[in-house]
Write a protein that holds these residues in place. Structure first.
Motif, PDB file in Angstrom:
ATOM      1  N   LEU A   1     -20.192 -38.811 -30.177  1.00  0.00           N
ATOM      2  CA  LEU A   1     -20.077 -39.293 -31.478  1.00  0.00           C
ATOM      3  C   LEU A   1     -18.062 -38.710 -30.799  1.00  0.00           C
ATOM      4  O   LEU A   1     -18.310 -37.574 -29.841  1.00  0.00           O
ATOM      5  N   GLY A   2     -17.416 -39.774 -31.193  1.00  0.00           N
ATOM      6  CA  GLY A   2     -16.110 -39.778 -30.945  1.00  0.00           C
ATOM      7  C   GLY A   2     -14.949 -38.993 -32.613  1.00  0.00           C
ATOM      8  O   GLY A   2     -14.034 -38.246 -31.909  1.00  0.00           O
ATOM      9  N   GLY A   3     -15.217 -39.005 -33.174  1.00  0.00           N
ATOM     10  CA  GLY A   3     -14.613 -38.636 -34.681  1.00  0.00           C
ATOM     11  C   GLY A   3     -15.530 -38.858 -35.991  1.00  0.00           C
ATOM     12  O   GLY A   3     -16.011 -39.258 -35.747  1.00  0.00           O
ATOM     13  N   LEU A   4     -14.593 -38.763 -36.817  1.00  0.00           N
ATOM     14  CA  LEU A   4     -15.294 -38.908 -38.070  1.00  0.00           C
ATOM     15  C   LEU A   4     -13.688 -38.713 -39.189  1.00  0.00           C
ATOM     16  O   LEU A   4     -12.664 -38.612 -39.097  1.00  0.00           O
ATOM     17  N   GLU A   5     -13.930 -40.155 -40.004  1.00  0.00           N
ATOM     18  CA  GLU A   5     -13.281 -40.044 -41.690  1.00  0.00           C
ATOM     19  C   GLU A   5     -14.344 -39.945 -42.827  1.00  0.00           C
ATOM     20  O   GLU A   5     -14.988 -40.766 -42.993  1.00  0.00           O
ATOM     21  N   ILE A   6     -13.572 -39.218 -43.250  1.00  0.00           N
ATOM     22  CA  ILE A   6     -14.532 -38.898 -44.709  1.00  0.00           C
ATOM     23  C   ILE A   6     -13.803 -39.914 -45.730  1.00  0.00           C
ATOM     24  O   ILE A   6     -12.611 -39.804 -45.800  1.00  0.00           O
ATOM     25  N   VAL A   7     -14.396 -41.171 -46.445  1.00  0.00           N
ATOM     26  CA  VAL A   7     -13.666 -41.746 -47.399  1.00  0.00           C
ATOM     27  C   VAL A   7     -14.511 -41.761 -48.443  1.00  0.00           C
ATOM     28  O   VAL A   7     -15.488 -41.444 -48.856  1.00  0.00           O
ATOM     29  N   GLU A   8     -13.683 -42.027 -49.390  1.00  0.00           N
ATOM     30  CA  GLU A   8     -13.837 -41.901 -50.692  1.00  0.00           C
ATOM     31  C   GLU A   8     -14.269 -43.343 -51.199  1.00  0.00           C
ATOM     32  O   GLU A   8     -13.196 -44.337 -51.357  1.00  0.00           O
ATOM     33  N   CYS A   9     -15.442 -44.399 -51.923  1.00  0.00           N
ATOM     34  CA  CYS A   9     -15.999 -45.273 -51.939  1.00  0.00           C
ATOM     35  C   CYS A   9     -16.126 -45.662 -53.618  1.00  0.00           C
ATOM     36  O   CYS A   9     -17.169 -44.260 -54.048  1.00  0.00           O
ATOM     37  N   LYS A  10     -16.776 -46.951 -54.221  1.00  0.00           N
ATOM     38  CA  LYS A  10     -17.093 -46.497 -55.567  1.00  0.00           C
ATOM     39  C   LYS A  10     -18.506 -46.601 -55.055  1.00  0.00           C
ATOM     40  O   LYS A  10     -19.554 -46.348 -56.399  1.00  0.00           O
ATOM     41  N   ASP A  11     -19.232 -46.930 -53.694  1.00  0.00           N
ATOM     42  CA  ASP A  11     -20.481 -47.206 -53.244  1.00  0.00           C
ATOM     43  C   ASP A  11     -20.622 -47.617 -52.353  1.00  0.00           C
ATOM     44  O   ASP A  11     -19.433 -47.854 -51.484  1.00  0.00           O
ATOM     45  N   LEU A  12     -22.096 -47.988 -52.048  1.00  0.00           N
ATOM     46  CA  LEU A  12     -21.878 -48.147 -50.492  1.00  0.00           C
ATOM     47  C   LEU A  12     -21.729 -49.025 -49.806  1.00  0.00           C
ATOM     48  O   LEU A  12     -20.739 -48.855 -48.350  1.00  0.00           O
ATOM     49  N   ASP A  13     -21.457 -50.361 -51.041  1.00  0.00           N
ATOM     50  CA  ASP A  13     -20.853 -51.652 -49.973  1.00  0.00           C
ATOM     51  C   ASP A  13     -19.172 -51.785 -50.053  1.00  0.00           C
ATOM     52  O   ASP A  13     -19.283 -51.790 -48.961  1.00  0.00           O
ATOM     53  N   GLU A  14     -18.234 -49.973 -50.210  1.00  0.00           N
ATOM     54  CA  GLU A  14     -16.935 -50.437 -50.332  1.00  0.00           C
ATOM     55  C   GLU A  14     -16.970 -49.488 -48.809  1.00  0.00           C
ATOM     56  O   GLU A  14     -16.305 -49.807 -48.262  1.00  0.00           O
ATOM     57  N   ALA A  15     -17.779 -48.771 -48.946  1.00  0.00           N
ATOM     58  CA  ALA A  15     -17.546 -47.993 -47.216  1.00  0.00           C
ATOM     59  C   ALA A  15     -18.194 -49.179 -46.249  1.00  0.00           C
ATOM     60  O   ALA A  15     -17.138 -48.758 -45.052  1.00  0.00           O
ATOM     61  N   MET A  16     -18.723 -49.467 -46.158  1.00  0.00           N
ATOM     62  CA  MET A  16     -19.141 -50.809 -45.354  1.00  0.00           C
ATOM     63  C   MET A  16     -17.989 -51.471 -45.597  1.00  0.00           C
ATOM     64  O   MET A  16     -17.958 -51.883 -43.895  1.00  0.00           O
ATOM     65  N   ALA A  17     -17.853 -52.041 -46.207  1.00  0.00           N
ATOM     66  CA  ALA A  17     -16.732 -53.258 -45.817  1.00  0.00           C
ATOM     67  C   ALA A  17     -15.263 -52.033 -44.927  1.00  0.00           C
ATOM     68  O   ALA A  17     -14.511 -53.286 -44.412  1.00  0.00           O
ATOM     69  N   ILE A  18     -15.293 -50.981 -44.703  1.00  0.00           N
ATOM     70  CA  ILE A  18     -14.567 -50.484 -44.651  1.00  0.00           C
ATOM     71  C   ILE A  18     -14.658 -49.677 -43.286  1.00  0.00           C
ATOM     72  O   ILE A  18     -13.841 -50.467 -42.352  1.00  0.00           O
ATOM     73  N   ALA A  19     -16.313 -49.548 -43.255  1.00  0.00           N
ATOM     74  CA  ALA A  19     -16.545 -49.800 -41.271  1.00  0.00           C
ATOM     75  C   ALA A  19     -16.551 -50.678 -40.919  1.00  0.00           C
ATOM     76  O   ALA A  19     -16.237 -51.205 -39.840  1.00  0.00           O
ATOM     77  N   ARG A  20     -16.844 -52.037 -41.628  1.00  0.00           N
ATOM     78  CA  ARG A  20     -16.609 -53.398 -40.819  1.00  0.00           C
ATOM     79  C   ARG A  20     -16.007 -53.635 -39.786  1.00  0.00           C
ATOM     80  O   ARG A  20     -15.537 -54.207 -39.116  1.00  0.00           O
ATOM     81  N   ARG A  21     -13.966 -53.018 -40.738  1.00  0.00           N
ATOM     82  CA  ARG A  21     -12.738 -53.442 -40.697  1.00  0.00           C
ATOM     83  C   ARG A  21     -12.496 -52.180 -39.530  1.00  0.00           C
ATOM     84  O   ARG A  21     -11.266 -52.620 -39.258  1.00  0.00           O
ATOM     85  N   PHE A  22     -13.499 -51.791 -38.689  1.00  0.00           N
ATOM     86  CA  PHE A  22     -12.293 -50.714 -37.553  1.00  0.00           C
ATOM     87  C   PHE A  22     -12.050 -51.111 -36.549  1.00  0.00           C
ATOM     88  O   PHE A  22     -12.910 -52.080 -35.803  1.00  0.00           O
ATOM     89  N   PRO A  23     -11.400 -50.619 -35.815  1.00  0.00           N
ATOM     90  CA  PRO A  23     -10.481 -52.288 -35.408  1.00  0.00           C
ATOM     91  C   PRO A  23     -10.995 -51.558 -33.580  1.00  0.00           C
ATOM     92  O   PRO A  23     -11.825 -52.475 -32.851  1.00  0.00           O
ATOM     93  N   ALA A  24     -11.472 -50.487 -33.312  1.00  0.00           N
ATOM     94  CA  ALA A  24     -12.653 -50.149 -32.265  1.00  0.00           C
ATOM     95  C   ALA A  24     -13.927 -50.652 -32.024  1.00  0.00           C
ATOM     96  O   ALA A  24     -14.376 -50.114 -31.031  1.00  0.00           O
ATOM     97  N   LEU A  25     -14.541 -51.124 -32.859  1.00  0.00           N
ATOM     98  CA  LEU A  25     -15.872 -51.803 -33.094  1.00  0.00           C
ATOM     99  C   LEU A  25     -15.606 -53.598 -32.002  1.00  0.00           C
ATOM    100  O   LEU A  25     -16.294 -53.033 -31.069  1.00  0.00           O
ATOM    101  N   ASP A  26     -14.489 -53.773 -31.310  1.00  0.00           N
ATOM    102  CA  ASP A  26     -14.364 -54.392 -30.850  1.00  0.00           C
ATOM    103  C   ASP A  26     -14.285 -53.864 -29.144  1.00  0.00           C
ATOM    104  O   ASP A  26     -14.847 -54.679 -28.237  1.00  0.00           O
ATOM    105  N   ALA A  27     -13.657 -52.830 -29.004  1.00  0.00           N
ATOM    106  CA  ALA A  27     -13.905 -51.742 -27.916  1.00  0.00           C
ATOM    107  C   ALA A  27     -14.987 -51.518 -27.719  1.00  0.00           C
ATOM    108  O   ALA A  27     -15.658 -50.230 -26.522  1.00  0.00           O
ATOM    109  N   GLY A  28     -16.181 -51.611 -27.752  1.00  0.00           N
ATOM    110  CA  GLY A  28     -17.563 -50.810 -28.198  1.00  0.00           C
ATOM    111  C   GLY A  28     -18.515 -50.110 -29.238  1.00  0.00           C
ATOM    112  O   GLY A  28     -18.760 -48.897 -28.636  1.00  0.00           O
ATOM    113  N   CYS A  29     -17.339 -49.301 -29.426  1.00  0.00           N
ATOM    114  CA  CYS A  29     -17.276 -48.937 -30.680  1.00  0.00           C
ATOM    115  C   CYS A  29     -18.008 -48.580 -32.035  1.00  0.00           C
ATOM    116  O   CYS A  29     -18.700 -49.694 -32.079  1.00  0.00           O
TER     117      CYS A  29
END
Length: 120
Positions: free
Chosen positions: A77-105
């Motif tokens: 675990l390297g960090g966290l972000e707490i987000v306010e979203c209307k539902d899980l789909d919106e939270a998942m869309a935000i996670a999908r855009r996390f730039p470090a995914l391509d760096a192995g995060c």
């Protein structure tokens, strides 16, 4: 509804050059600022390296203390972000855009318990 986006670093992160890591940090900062502008970020925090961790375990009324993270894993675990979203789909869309995914995060999305404010 609030969601925790738990950000894990894989061993691949350590193999990146300083320039590559810096580029990922800049992109992650822009991602976070986008969430702030959208009014979705509630808080965020990066964690110090696992070498600074201390873990407490309890069993049979005894507490043991050890250095390092709780679980023996390759991803930490390297960090966290707490987000306010209307539902899980919106939270998942935000996670999908996390730039470090391509760096192995890895990003784990977990809903927070509603109304669970530790300051209450």
């Amino acid at each position: 509804m609030q969601y925790a986006l738990l950000i894990y670093q894989s061993p691949r992160w350590a193999t990146l050059s300083s320039d590559a890591k810096n580029a990922v940090h800049v992109a992650c900062g822009a991602w976070h600022e986008e969430l702030v502008r959208a009014g979705q970020s509630r808080t965020c925090a990066g964690l110090q390296p696992i070498t600074t961790a201390t873990t407490f375990r309890g069993q049979d009324g005894q507490v043991t203390i050890s250095d390092g993270p709780f679980a023996e894993t390759k991803e930490v675990l390297g960090g966290l972000e707490i987000v306010e979203c209307k539902d899980l789909d919106e939270a998942m869309a935000i996670a999908r855009r996390f730039p470090a995914l391509d760096a192995g995060c890895v990003v784990e999305v977990r809903p927070l318990v509603p109304g669970n404010n530790c300051r209450d």
